[in-house]
Design a protein around this motif. Structure first.
Motif, PDB file in Angstrom:
ATOM      1  N   UNK A  73       0.838  -1.197   0.000  1.00 35.87           N
ATOM      2  CA  UNK A  73       0.000   0.000   0.000  1.00 35.87           C
ATOM      3  C   UNK A  73       0.876   1.251   0.000  1.00 35.87           C
ATOM      4  N   UNK A  74       0.531   2.202  -0.849  1.00 35.06           N
ATOM      5  CA  UNK A  74       1.199   3.501  -0.860  1.00 35.06           C
ATOM      6  C   UNK A  74       0.296   4.525  -0.194  1.00 35.06           C
ATOM      7  N   UNK A  75       0.832   5.209   0.804  1.00 33.71           N
ATOM      8  CA  UNK A  75       0.081   6.220   1.545  1.00 33.71           C
ATOM      9  C   UNK A  75       0.601   7.612   1.205  1.00 33.71           C
ATOM     10  N   UNK A  76      -0.299   8.552   1.014  1.00 36.24           N
ATOM     11  CA  UNK A  76       0.028   9.977   0.929  1.00 36.24           C
ATOM     12  C   UNK A  76      -0.535  10.596   2.201  1.00 36.24           C
ATOM     13  N   UNK A  77       0.312  10.716   3.220  1.00 35.36           N
ATOM     14  CA  UNK A  77      -0.185  11.114   4.535  1.00 35.36           C
ATOM     15  C   UNK A  77      -0.977   9.964   5.114  1.00 35.36           C
ATOM     16  N   UNK A  78      -2.249  10.201   5.466  1.00 36.68           N
ATOM     17  CA  UNK A  78      -3.121   9.141   5.982  1.00 36.68           C
ATOM     18  C   UNK A  78      -3.977   8.526   4.876  1.00 36.68           C
ATOM     19  N   UNK A  79      -3.821   8.982   3.663  1.00 37.92           N
ATOM     20  CA  UNK A  79      -4.684   8.556   2.560  1.00 37.92           C
ATOM     21  C   UNK A  79      -4.033   7.438   1.751  1.00 37.92           C
ATOM     22  N   UNK A  80      -4.834   6.416   1.390  1.00 39.28           N
ATOM     23  CA  UNK A  80      -4.362   5.333   0.524  1.00 39.28           C
ATOM     24  C   UNK A  80      -4.392   5.848  -0.913  1.00 39.28           C
ATOM     25  N   UNK A  81      -3.214   5.938  -1.545  1.00 34.36           N
ATOM     26  CA  UNK A  81      -3.168   6.466  -2.909  1.00 34.36           C
ATOM     27  C   UNK A  81      -2.978   5.360  -3.952  1.00 34.36           C
ATOM     28  N   UNK A  82      -2.477   4.190  -3.523  1.00 35.16           N
ATOM     29  CA  UNK A  82      -2.276   3.091  -4.472  1.00 35.16           C
ATOM     30  C   UNK A  82      -2.152   1.774  -3.723  1.00 35.16           C
ATOM     31  N   UNK A  83      -2.548   0.697  -4.398  1.00 36.92           N
ATOM     32  CA  UNK A  83      -2.408  -0.665  -3.863  1.00 36.92           C
ATOM     33  C   UNK A  83      -1.929  -1.559  -4.999  1.00 36.92           C
ATOM     34  N   UNK A  84      -0.927  -2.386  -4.729  1.00 39.00           N
ATOM     35  CA  UNK A  84      -0.505  -3.368  -5.730  1.00 39.00           C
ATOM     36  C   UNK A  84      -0.249  -4.704  -5.055  1.00 39.00           C
ATOM     37  N   UNK A  85      -0.346  -5.761  -5.835  1.00 40.14           N
ATOM     38  CA  UNK A  85      -0.178  -7.110  -5.318  1.00 40.14           C
ATOM     39  C   UNK A  85       1.291  -7.509  -5.380  1.00 40.14           C
ATOM     40  N   UNK A  86       1.820  -7.959  -4.249  1.00 36.12           N
ATOM     41  CA  UNK A  86       3.167  -8.539  -4.227  1.00 36.12           C
ATOM     42  C   UNK A  86       3.096 -10.039  -4.482  1.00 36.12           C
ATOM     43  N   UNK A  87       2.036 -10.656  -3.962  1.00 36.21           N
ATOM     44  CA  UNK A  87       1.810 -12.087  -4.199  1.00 36.21           C
ATOM     45  C   UNK A  87       0.315 -12.310  -4.364  1.00 36.21           C
ATOM     46  N   UNK A  88      -0.039 -13.208  -5.278  1.00 43.08           N
ATOM     47  CA  UNK A  88      -1.450 -13.545  -5.475  1.00 43.08           C
ATOM     48  C   UNK A  88      -1.548 -14.901  -6.161  1.00 43.08           C
ATOM     49  N   UNK A  89      -2.641 -15.633  -5.931  1.00 45.40           N
ATOM     50  CA  UNK A  89      -2.831 -16.932  -6.591  1.00 45.40           C
ATOM     51  C   UNK A  89      -2.916 -16.756  -8.100  1.00 45.40           C
ATOM     52  N   UNK A  90      -2.381 -17.719  -8.816  1.00 44.74           N
ATOM     53  CA  UNK A  90      -2.412 -17.672 -10.273  1.00 44.74           C
ATOM     54  C   UNK A  90      -3.681 -18.352 -10.768  1.00 44.74           C
ATOM     55  N   UNK A  91      -4.795 -17.643 -10.561  1.00 45.92           N
ATOM     56  CA  UNK A  91      -6.105 -18.171 -10.959  1.00 45.92           C
ATOM     57  C   UNK A  91      -6.884 -17.094 -11.695  1.00 45.92           C
ATOM     58  N   UNK A  92      -7.691 -17.462 -12.679  1.00 48.17           N
ATOM     59  CA  UNK A  92      -8.471 -16.467 -13.428  1.00 48.17           C
ATOM     60  C   UNK A  92      -9.373 -15.628 -12.513  1.00 48.17           C
ATOM     61  N   UNK A  93      -9.959 -16.265 -11.482  1.00 48.50           N
ATOM     62  CA  UNK A  93     -10.843 -15.524 -10.583  1.00 48.50           C
ATOM     63  C   UNK A  93     -10.074 -14.430  -9.845  1.00 48.50           C
ATOM     64  N   UNK A  94      -8.842 -14.755  -9.443  1.00 48.50           N
ATOM     65  CA  UNK A  94      -8.025 -13.772  -8.733  1.00 48.50           C
ATOM     66  C   UNK A  94      -7.647 -12.624  -9.647  1.00 48.50           C
ATOM     67  N   UNK A  95      -7.211 -12.944 -10.853  1.00 51.94           N
ATOM     68  CA  UNK A  95      -6.815 -11.919 -11.818  1.00 51.94           C
ATOM     69  C   UNK A  95      -7.969 -10.953 -12.080  1.00 51.94           C
ATOM     70  N   UNK A  96      -9.173 -11.500 -12.167  1.00 48.30           N
ATOM     71  CA  UNK A  96     -10.342 -10.655 -12.421  1.00 48.30           C
ATOM     72  C   UNK A  96     -10.758  -9.874 -11.178  1.00 48.30           C
ATOM     73  N   UNK A  97     -10.505 -10.445  -9.999  1.00 48.98           N
ATOM     74  CA  UNK A  97     -10.975  -9.824  -8.754  1.00 48.98           C
ATOM     75  C   UNK A  97     -10.090  -8.688  -8.271  1.00 48.98           C
ATOM     76  N   UNK A  98      -8.784  -8.782  -8.497  1.00 48.95           N
ATOM     77  CA  UNK A  98      -7.843  -7.801  -7.937  1.00 48.95           C
ATOM     78  C   UNK A  98      -8.174  -6.356  -8.311  1.00 48.95           C
ATOM     79  N   UNK A  99      -8.438  -6.031  -9.580  1.00 51.20           N
ATOM     80  CA  UNK A  99      -8.761  -4.629  -9.905  1.00 51.20           C
ATOM     81  C   UNK A  99      -9.988  -4.117  -9.145  1.00 51.20           C
ATOM     82  N   UNK A 100     -10.977  -4.993  -8.933  1.00 53.50           N
ATOM     83  CA  UNK A 100     -12.174  -4.589  -8.193  1.00 53.50           C
ATOM     84  C   UNK A 100     -11.847  -4.339  -6.724  1.00 53.50           C
TER      85      UNK A 100
END
Length: 238
Positions: A73-100
């Motif tokens: 998670x990237x924070x700008x002060x107390x605000x969440x400005x970005x989120x990225x996955x460092x690890x995630x299951x290699x499944x189609x459901x996961x790939x589709x779910x992460x952006x949501x």
């Protein structure tokens, strides 16, 4: 008497040019007064710019039935400005779910988000890792400025280790003294290595050291990985 009159006339004639050029000193003083008008450009407070610096925090690695899940998670002060996955299951459901999941996180500014239909396991792991990052950020914010400065990200590359299968080199991201991420800069192009790397990274994040088990079927790669990892840890401590 005739000589005196020409002298007086010449004296008066010499004063006339001087009187005509006197106003030029006023004009010069007016043009020199113009530069102070540029001062409003420095009206922004330098403190506000410094306060908006970003802080990157990695959440905990959550083991799920589908595979490990970890967010950063990237924070700008107390605000969440970005989120990225460092690890995630290699499944189609996961790939589709992460952006949501990321979109909902940015809207809610918390881990109180809905589970994505069809990706319940990944959603739960995501929320747990996200909450851990939020808690870590709160702890850092409550600490002294010196502690906050020591928690900034630092990326260190390990040495390149030549193995029978090919060169191995890792890059480690530290949050303070904690290993938050590991990625491969070089690795052998073999199926055993490809399968072994995620396990090696997962064990490293859990152990927070190079004291990890050898992955069965990838002994050569594992030994090279641990040697390069230890070099990065030593360089960080130096």
């Amino acid at each position: 008497m005739k000589r005196v009159l020409p002298v007086l006339v010449l004296s008066v004639a010499g004063l006339v040019p001087l009187w005509r050029y006197e106003p030029s000193t006023d004009t010069t003083s007016t043009t020199q007064a113009a530069p102070p008008a540029a001062s409003p450009s420095a009206s922004s407070s330098p403190g506000s710019a410094a306060g908006s610096s970003a802080q990157v925090v990695a959440g905990s690695t959550v083991k799920t039935e589908k595979g490990p899940v970890q967010v950063e998670v990237t924070f700008e002060g107390d605000r969440i400005s970005a989120v990225r996955m460092l690890q995630q299951p290699n499944h189609p459901q996961t790939v589709a779910a992460v952006p949501k999941l990321v979109e909902e996180t940015l809207e809610a500014q918390s881990a109180d988000i809905d589970t994505v239909s069809g990706a319940t396991v990944t959603s739960e792991g995501y929320k747990k890792s996200l909450q851990a990052a939020l808690d870590a950020n709160d702890t850092t914010a409550a600490a002294s400025p010196s502690a906050s400065a020591s928690a900034t990200s630092q990326v260190v590359a390990g040495s390149t280790v030549d193995t029978q299968k090919g060169p191995v080199q890792v890059e480690v991201t530290f949050e303070g003294d904690r290993i938050s991420a590991v990625r491969m800069l070089q690795q052998p192009n073999h199926p055993q290595t490809v399968a072994a790397v995620p396990k090696l990274v997962e064990e490293t994040l859990e152990a927070q050291s190079a004291d990890i088990d050898t992955v069965s079927g990838a002994t050569v790669t594992t030994d090279g990985y641990k040697e390069s990892l230890q070099a990065a840890l030593d360089a960080k401590g130096a």
